[in-house]
Design a protein around this motif. Structure first.
Motif, PDB file in Angstrom:
ATOM      1  N   VAL A  44       0.628  -0.808  -0.346  1.00 38.85           N
ATOM      2  CA  VAL A  44      -0.316  -0.186   0.335  1.00 38.85           C
ATOM      3  C   VAL A  44       0.333   1.004  -0.216  1.00 38.85           C
ATOM      4  O   VAL A  44       1.820   1.667   0.667  1.00 38.85           O
ATOM      5  CB  VAL A  44      -1.057  -0.227   1.217  1.00 38.85           C
ATOM      6  CG1 VAL A  44      -1.892   1.373   0.981  1.00 38.85           C
ATOM      7  CG2 VAL A  44      -1.684  -1.094   0.925  1.00 38.85           C
ATOM      8  N   VAL A  63      -8.701  -0.287  -1.131  1.00 35.57           N
ATOM      9  CA  VAL A  63      -8.520  -1.207  -0.004  1.00 35.57           C
ATOM     10  C   VAL A  63      -9.794  -2.150  -0.216  1.00 35.57           C
ATOM     11  O   VAL A  63     -10.371  -3.022   0.867  1.00 35.57           O
ATOM     12  CB  VAL A  63      -8.091  -0.410   1.204  1.00 35.57           C
ATOM     13  CG1 VAL A  63      -7.972  -1.033   3.178  1.00 35.57           C
ATOM     14  CG2 VAL A  63      -7.282  -0.091   1.067  1.00 35.57           C
ATOM     15  N   TYR A  79      -1.850  -5.979   4.706  1.00 34.76           N
ATOM     16  CA  TYR A  79      -1.038  -5.427   3.827  1.00 34.76           C
ATOM     17  C   TYR A  79       0.391  -5.064   4.803  1.00 34.76           C
ATOM     18  O   TYR A  79       0.904  -4.670   6.042  1.00 34.76           O
ATOM     19  CB  TYR A  79      -2.770  -3.699   4.663  1.00 34.76           C
ATOM     20  CG  TYR A  79      -3.939  -4.054   4.073  1.00 34.76           C
ATOM     21  CD1 TYR A  79      -3.841  -3.748   2.647  1.00 34.76           C
ATOM     22  CD2 TYR A  79      -4.770  -4.652   4.257  1.00 34.76           C
ATOM     23  CE1 TYR A  79      -4.983  -3.945   1.828  1.00 34.76           C
ATOM     24  CE2 TYR A  79      -5.883  -5.016   3.969  1.00 34.76           C
ATOM     25  CZ  TYR A  79      -5.780  -4.606   2.737  1.00 34.76           C
ATOM     26  OH  TYR A  79      -7.185  -4.650   1.992  1.00 34.76           O
TER      27      TYR A  79
END
Length: 128
Positions: A44, A63, A79
């Motif tokens: 991310v 997300v 993540y």
């Protein structure tokens, strides 16, 4: 009916190559198998409203897309936040399954990563 032999063989060869290429592995590193057993690893890059990271809690529209996909396929998700160049390197090494962060389909990373189909006609997720 008479078939021209000279034109038939090149056509047959092209068709044969086409059908053989359709059966080549599309997941040479068994990413899907690993994701189903070990979980989906998602990089991310912070880029609101697509992605944001607050106290190691990730949110944003991308997300949500990943969570929906994972839920529909019974996958656990982990993540991993970071900067673009580090996460691209991890993606290239198959240490990540997906990289999110509001990437445009004309991204400069096209030589280093594969792109999903644009989910909103402009933005894509990156894959190894």
């Amino acid at each position: 009916m008479k078939i021209k032999v000279a034109g038939f063989y090149p056509l047959l060869l092209c068709m044969l190559l086409f059908f053989i290429s359709c059966n080549l592995p599309k997941d040479p590193k068994s990413s899907w198998e690993k994701a189903t057993t070990q979980g989906l690893k998602v990089g991310v890059i912070e880029n609101p409203p697509f992605t944001s990271n607050t106290d190691n809690s990730f949110s944003g529209s991308e997300v949500d897309i990943v969570n929906s996909f994972a839920s529909a396929n019974n996958l656990q998700v982990s993540y991993h936040g970071g900067n673009e160049s580090d996460l691209i390197e991890k993606l290239e090494k198959y240490e990540l399954d997906i990289l999110i962060g509001g990437f445009d389909k004309k991204s400069v990373w096209s030589k280093k990563a594969g792109f999903t189909r644009a989910y909103d006609k402009k933005h894509v997720l990156l894959v190894p």
